[in-house]
Design an enzyme around this catalytic site. Structure first.
Site, PDB file in Angstrom:
ATOM      1  N   GLY A 188      -6.049   3.469   5.592  1.00  0.00           N
ATOM      2  CA  GLY A 188      -4.587   3.406   5.601  1.00  0.00           C
ATOM      3  C   GLY A 188      -4.053   4.555   6.438  1.00  0.00           C
ATOM      4  O   GLY A 188      -4.806   5.223   7.171  1.00  0.00           O
ATOM      5  N   ILE A 189      -2.753   4.818   6.331  1.00  0.00           N
ATOM      6  CA  ILE A 189      -2.163   5.863   7.182  1.00  0.00           C
ATOM      7  C   ILE A 189      -2.807   7.228   6.929  1.00  0.00           C
ATOM      8  O   ILE A 189      -3.020   8.004   7.860  1.00  0.00           O
ATOM      9  CB  ILE A 189      -0.623   5.942   7.016  1.00  0.00           C
ATOM     10  CG1 ILE A 189      -0.033   6.838   8.098  1.00  0.00           C
ATOM     11  CG2 ILE A 189      -0.214   6.402   5.618  1.00  0.00           C
ATOM     12  CD1 ILE A 189       1.465   6.748   8.236  1.00  0.00           C
ATOM     13  N   HIS A 204       8.444  -0.680  -8.941  1.00  0.00           N
ATOM     14  CA  HIS A 204       9.533  -0.982  -7.998  1.00  0.00           C
ATOM     15  C   HIS A 204      10.479  -1.971  -8.669  1.00  0.00           C
ATOM     16  O   HIS A 204      10.037  -2.961  -9.245  1.00  0.00           O
ATOM     17  CB  HIS A 204       8.974  -1.571  -6.705  1.00  0.00           C
ATOM     18  CG  HIS A 204       9.939  -1.464  -5.569  1.00  0.00           C
ATOM     19  ND1 HIS A 204      11.070  -2.247  -5.492  1.00  0.00           N
ATOM     20  CD2 HIS A 204       9.960  -0.654  -4.490  1.00  0.00           C
ATOM     21  CE1 HIS A 204      11.738  -1.912  -4.395  1.00  0.00           C
ATOM     22  NE2 HIS A 204      11.087  -0.948  -3.769  1.00  0.00           N
ATOM     23  N   LEU A 247       4.409   7.175   3.161  1.00  0.00           N
ATOM     24  CA  LEU A 247       3.794   7.105   4.493  1.00  0.00           C
ATOM     25  C   LEU A 247       3.807   8.509   5.102  1.00  0.00           C
ATOM     26  O   LEU A 247       2.835   8.951   5.716  1.00  0.00           O
ATOM     27  CB  LEU A 247       4.577   6.147   5.397  1.00  0.00           C
ATOM     28  CG  LEU A 247       4.490   4.653   5.079  1.00  0.00           C
ATOM     29  CD1 LEU A 247       5.415   3.869   6.012  1.00  0.00           C
ATOM     30  CD2 LEU A 247       3.069   4.125   5.197  1.00  0.00           C
ATOM     31  N   ARG A 292       8.772   9.049  -7.123  1.00  0.00           N
ATOM     32  CA  ARG A 292       8.756   9.213  -5.667  1.00  0.00           C
ATOM     33  C   ARG A 292      10.072   8.760  -5.033  1.00  0.00           C
ATOM     34  O   ARG A 292      10.602   7.706  -5.378  1.00  0.00           O
ATOM     35  CB  ARG A 292       7.611   8.383  -5.096  1.00  0.00           C
ATOM     36  CG  ARG A 292       7.592   8.307  -3.589  1.00  0.00           C
ATOM     37  CD  ARG A 292       6.374   7.572  -3.107  1.00  0.00           C
ATOM     38  NE  ARG A 292       6.453   6.147  -3.270  1.00  0.00           N
ATOM     39  CZ  ARG A 292       6.794   5.285  -2.314  1.00  0.00           C
ATOM     40  NH1 ARG A 292       7.117   5.727  -1.127  1.00  0.00           N
ATOM     41  NH2 ARG A 292       6.806   3.996  -2.543  1.00  0.00           N
ATOM     42  N   ASP A 309     -10.562   3.423  -6.749  1.00  0.00           N
ATOM     43  CA  ASP A 309     -11.928   3.907  -6.499  1.00  0.00           C
ATOM     44  C   ASP A 309     -11.994   5.427  -6.313  1.00  0.00           C
ATOM     45  O   ASP A 309     -12.855   6.095  -6.889  1.00  0.00           O
ATOM     46  CB  ASP A 309     -12.526   3.254  -5.244  1.00  0.00           C
ATOM     47  CG  ASP A 309     -12.703   1.755  -5.384  1.00  0.00           C
ATOM     48  OD1 ASP A 309     -12.333   1.203  -6.432  1.00  0.00           O
ATOM     49  OD2 ASP A 309     -13.216   1.135  -4.432  1.00  0.00           O
TER      50      ASP A 309
HETATM   51  C1  LIG Z   1       4.892  -3.649  -0.364  1.00  0.00           C
HETATM   52  C2  LIG Z   1       4.927  -2.158  -0.177  1.00  0.00           C
HETATM   53  C3  LIG Z   1       5.926  -1.579   0.581  1.00  0.00           C
HETATM   54  C4  LIG Z   1       5.940  -0.195   0.780  1.00  0.00           C
HETATM   55  N1  LIG Z   1       6.894   0.342   1.604  1.00  0.00           N
HETATM   56  C5  LIG Z   1       6.835   1.666   1.884  1.00  0.00           C
HETATM   57  C6  LIG Z   1       7.733   2.241   2.825  1.00  0.00           C
HETATM   58  O1  LIG Z   1       8.544   1.556   3.419  1.00  0.00           O
HETATM   59  N2  LIG Z   1       7.642   3.575   3.067  1.00  0.00           N
HETATM   60  C7  LIG Z   1       6.727   4.383   2.441  1.00  0.00           C
HETATM   61  O2  LIG Z   1       6.693   5.584   2.699  1.00  0.00           O
HETATM   62  N3  LIG Z   1       5.857   3.854   1.550  1.00  0.00           N
HETATM   63  C8  LIG Z   1       5.879   2.524   1.273  1.00  0.00           C
HETATM   64  N4  LIG Z   1       4.984   1.999   0.388  1.00  0.00           N
HETATM   65  C9  LIG Z   1       3.928   2.862  -0.151  1.00  0.00           C
HETATM   66  C10 LIG Z   1       2.919   3.170   0.947  1.00  0.00           C
HETATM   67  O3  LIG Z   1       2.725   2.005   1.724  1.00  0.00           O
HETATM   68  C11 LIG Z   1       1.570   3.605   0.393  1.00  0.00           C
HETATM   69  O4  LIG Z   1       1.718   4.557  -0.618  1.00  0.00           O
HETATM   70  C12 LIG Z   1       0.742   4.222   1.521  1.00  0.00           C
HETATM   71  O5  LIG Z   1       0.639   3.292   2.597  1.00  0.00           O
HETATM   72  C13 LIG Z   1      -0.638   4.589   1.029  1.00  0.00           C
HETATM   73  O6  LIG Z   1      -1.413   4.931   2.145  1.00  0.00           O
HETATM   74  P1  LIG Z   1      -2.909   5.386   1.918  1.00  0.00           P
HETATM   75  O7  LIG Z   1      -3.473   5.620   3.274  1.00  0.00           O
HETATM   76  O8  LIG Z   1      -2.983   6.459   0.917  1.00  0.00           O
HETATM   77  O9  LIG Z   1      -3.601   4.097   1.229  1.00  0.00           O
HETATM   78  P2  LIG Z   1      -3.815   2.615   1.753  1.00  0.00           P
HETATM   79  O10 LIG Z   1      -2.947   2.261   2.882  1.00  0.00           O
HETATM   80  O11 LIG Z   1      -3.763   1.720   0.570  1.00  0.00           O
HETATM   81  O12 LIG Z   1      -5.316   2.633   2.281  1.00  0.00           O
HETATM   82  C14 LIG Z   1      -6.392   2.793   1.379  1.00  0.00           C
HETATM   83  C15 LIG Z   1      -7.662   2.471   2.119  1.00  0.00           C
HETATM   84  O13 LIG Z   1      -8.803   2.813   1.337  1.00  0.00           O
HETATM   85  C16 LIG Z   1      -9.736   1.746   1.377  1.00  0.00           C
HETATM   86  N5  LIG Z   1     -10.597   1.896   0.204  1.00  0.00           N
HETATM   87  C17 LIG Z   1     -10.271   1.799  -1.110  1.00  0.00           C
HETATM   88  N6  LIG Z   1     -11.356   2.036  -1.872  1.00  0.00           N
HETATM   89  C18 LIG Z   1     -12.377   2.298  -1.022  1.00  0.00           C
HETATM   90  C19 LIG Z   1     -13.763   2.600  -1.203  1.00  0.00           C
HETATM   91  N7  LIG Z   1     -14.325   2.667  -2.397  1.00  0.00           N
HETATM   92  N8  LIG Z   1     -14.536   2.816  -0.106  1.00  0.00           N
HETATM   93  C20 LIG Z   1     -14.000   2.722   1.158  1.00  0.00           C
HETATM   94  N9  LIG Z   1     -12.696   2.409   1.380  1.00  0.00           N
HETATM   95  C21 LIG Z   1     -11.899   2.214   0.306  1.00  0.00           C
HETATM   96  C22 LIG Z   1      -8.865   0.509   1.430  1.00  0.00           C
HETATM   97  O14 LIG Z   1      -9.570  -0.598   1.885  1.00  0.00           O
HETATM   98  C23 LIG Z   1      -7.830   0.990   2.445  1.00  0.00           C
HETATM   99  O15 LIG Z   1      -8.369   0.905   3.753  1.00  0.00           O
HETATM  100  C24 LIG Z   1       4.964   0.624   0.174  1.00  0.00           C
HETATM  101  C25 LIG Z   1       3.985   0.048  -0.625  1.00  0.00           C
HETATM  102  C26 LIG Z   1       3.957  -1.326  -0.805  1.00  0.00           C
HETATM  103  C27 LIG Z   1       2.875  -1.922  -1.646  1.00  0.00           C
END
Ligand SMILES: Cc1cc2nc3c(=O)[nH]c(=O)nc-3n(C[C@H](O)[C@H](O)[C@H](O)COP(=O)(O)OP(=O)(O)OC[C@H]3O[C@@H](n4cnc5c(N)ncnc54)[C@H](O)[C@@H]3O)c2cc1C
Length: 484
Positions: free
Chosen positions: A10-11, A220, A359, A353, A199
């Site tokens: 993710g980001i 939400h 993001l 939050r 995880d």
């Molecule tokens: C519908 C929706 C709309 C949203 N809108 C906004 C917004 O407009 N602005 C904002 O700031 N936030 C928003 N959020 C929240 C935000 O999108 C998330 O909190 C943020 O993107 C999380 O990023 P991350 O990189 O931590 O996790 P994620 O983007 O969830 O990435 C997690 C990664 O870890 C991988 N992974 C998981 N377990 C394992 C494992 N055991 N081994 C290897 N890989 C693994 C997954 O496959 C994925 O690639 C929104 C959330 C949702 C659900």
């Protein structure tokens, strides 16, 4: 060359990978996602907040939303780094096509959200992944899940990975970055993708890392009703949409001075109350030019079978404010283990939050952690590699699904938007039993689906236990105890 292992695409994981590689490290990024849609980032709608030159006003809004539980130093780190991180990485490096205007979402006192329509996440993630794919110092392994962290005398040395064909590899690293996202898949109704099984939280807990603020699970307020909810971004309320109960009355002005743009926890509880009192709540989008302002979102709502002018909504699990405790460089309490993004607890979100800050948190902390990880000296010596003999016959059909259903039922009933001490006690007892059963299976059946179930059960128990111990604040409300 320092070797950095990033878990998650993710980001937060992408940002950490880019920063580590640009600072000279050799980076391996392993993600269980096979497509971008298997991250929460891909689904992000409203956008990413920036300070627009006024970090103090931005910080004040983050602190207010967090209901007195934010770490002021973390908030300062977020707002002071926001504009530069968005400009340098997202605009200059990746060329994200942000709109010229700035959006407004709940509990923000200014228009400060950079967005690409209401589909910001996918427009950030696609170029990020493409950029990393082409980077000479980054190797991406998709469809590859971390099953366990590898440790050596209290130091984290990498992770045991499960590849696309089920083969297991011990991936050693000088620094390991958890970027595995949230816990939505543990709840019956969530806006998150199914991959959000907690995880990273569970692996860090088993390795002995400190965790914090797990009681604060954000729901939400405006997800469509039904089992597979579509999130209707706060940006739609920011643009003028209003909430009405089943009698057609607008109820938010009587609940909070900011009406529909009150903090999320306040709106979510009000929506749940009105649904119970009057039988339903809709988001009335007729004050907004929904079709031209949010065309893709309107289509998704329509495709899901709802009237886009009057969308039936109910709260759904959305975001975990707490997580693996980290400092301002993403370092956890375990040597050489970092955590970034939703799996981490930086202290930015406190008990609730502010919209469009996660993001940003993933981008800023990913960058800081990646840079820091790249500077660590090399480690020698071999950690113990857990052996996972495949001893037992395959699990009966439906075993994992059945246990997941039980987990979701318990969390939905007792660890949701409304909680009470008795229910939390019952949830802890049920989840302890479930965790015990799944631990036993995971020891002899090292498959990815059993590992996910075990992680989800562990995460569920950690959330319930934290909720039992935490003081009510923000999105952790106890039945009968006044909240803001
Ligand atoms: C519908 C929706 C709309 C949203 N809108 C906004 C917004 O407009 N602005 C904002 O700031 N936030 C928003 N959020 C929240 C935000 O999108 C998330 O909190 C943020 O993107 C999380 O990023 P991350 O990189 O931590 O996790 P994620 O983007 O969830 O990435 C997690 C990664 O870890 C991988 N992974 C998981 N377990 C394992 C494992 N055991 N081994 C290897 N890989 C693994 C997954 O496959 C994925 O690639 C929104 C959330 C949702 C659900």
């Amino acid at each position: 060359m320092t070797r950095v292992l990033i878990l998650g695409s993710g980001i937060a994981g992408c940002s950490a990978a880019l920063a580590a590689a640009e600072n000279g490290a050799e980076v391996v990024l392993a993600t269980k996602a096979t497509r971008p849609a298997e991250t929460t980032t891909h689904w992000a709608q409203g956008g990413i907040a920036v300070s627009r030159g006024d970090p103090d006003a931005f910080a004040a809004d983050v602190l207010d939303a967090g209901d007195g539980r934010c770490d002021p130093h973390a908030v300062e780190t977020l707002v002071e780094n926001a504009d530069d991180a968005v400009e340098a990485v997202l605009v200059e490096r990746l060329g994200v096509p942000f709109a010229d205007d700035y959006g407004r979402e709940a509990a923000h006192s200014a228009d400060r959200i950079r967005h690409v329509g209401a589909e910001t996440g996918r427009h950030i993630l696609a170029p990020f992944l493409a950029h990393l794919d082409d980077h000479p110092r980054v190797t991406v392994h998709a469809d590859t899940a971390a099953l366990e962290l590898l440790t050596d005398e209290g130091r984290v040395r990498g992770a045991l990975l499960d590849g696309p064909d089920g083969s297991k590899t011990a991936e050693l690293a000088d620094a390991t970055v958890l970027a595995t996202g949230g816990v939505g898949a543990c709840f019956p109704r969530s806006t998150n993708p199914d991959t959000a099984t907690g995880d990273g939280l569970a692996m860090a807990a088993r390795a002995g890392a400190d965790l914090a603020d797990l009681a604060y699970v954000q729901f939400h307020p405006t997800a469509t009703v039904g089992d597979d909810p579509v999130l209707v971004s706060e940006a739609v309320r920011g643009a003028g949409a209003v909430l009405r109960n089943a009698d057609g009355e607008r109820f938010m002005p009587a609940v909070h001075e900011d009406a529909e743009l009150a903090p999320r926890d306040v709106v979510a509880r009000a929506v749940a109350d009105e649904r119970e009192r009057t039988g339903g709540v809709v988001l009335d989008t007729t004050p907004v030019d929904f079709a031209s302002a949010f065309p893709a979102l309107r289509e998704r709502v329509s495709d899901a079978g709802h009237d886009p002018d009057s969308i039936p909504v109910a709260p759904a699990e959305h975001f975990l404010c707490g997580g693996v405790a980290v400092n301002d460089r993403g370092r956890t309490s375990l040597d050489r283990l970092y955590a970034v993004g939703e799996v981490s607890r930086t202290g930015v979100h406190g008990a609730n939050r502010l919209a469009s800050t996660s993001l940003l948190e993933g981008l800023v902390w990913g960058r800081r952690a990646g840079r820091d990880a790249a500077t660590r000296e090399r480690v020698t010596g071999d950690p113990e590699i857990p052996s996972h003999p495949e001893r037992d016959p395959a699990l009966p059909d439906g075993f994992v699904d059945g246990k997941f259903e039980r987990l979701r039922r318990v969390l939905g009933e007792h660890v949701g938007l409304r909680r009470d001490p008795d229910g939390l006690g019952r949830a802890c007892a049920a989840l302890r039993r479930l965790k015990g059963e799944t631990d036993a299976y995971a020891r002899t059946r090292p498959s990815r689906e059993v590992a996910e179930l075990r992680n989800a059960a562990t995460a569920g128990l950690l959330l319930a236990r934290a909720a039992r111990e935490a003081e009510p604040a923000g999105c952790h409300a106890l039945e009968g105890v006044p909240c803001r």
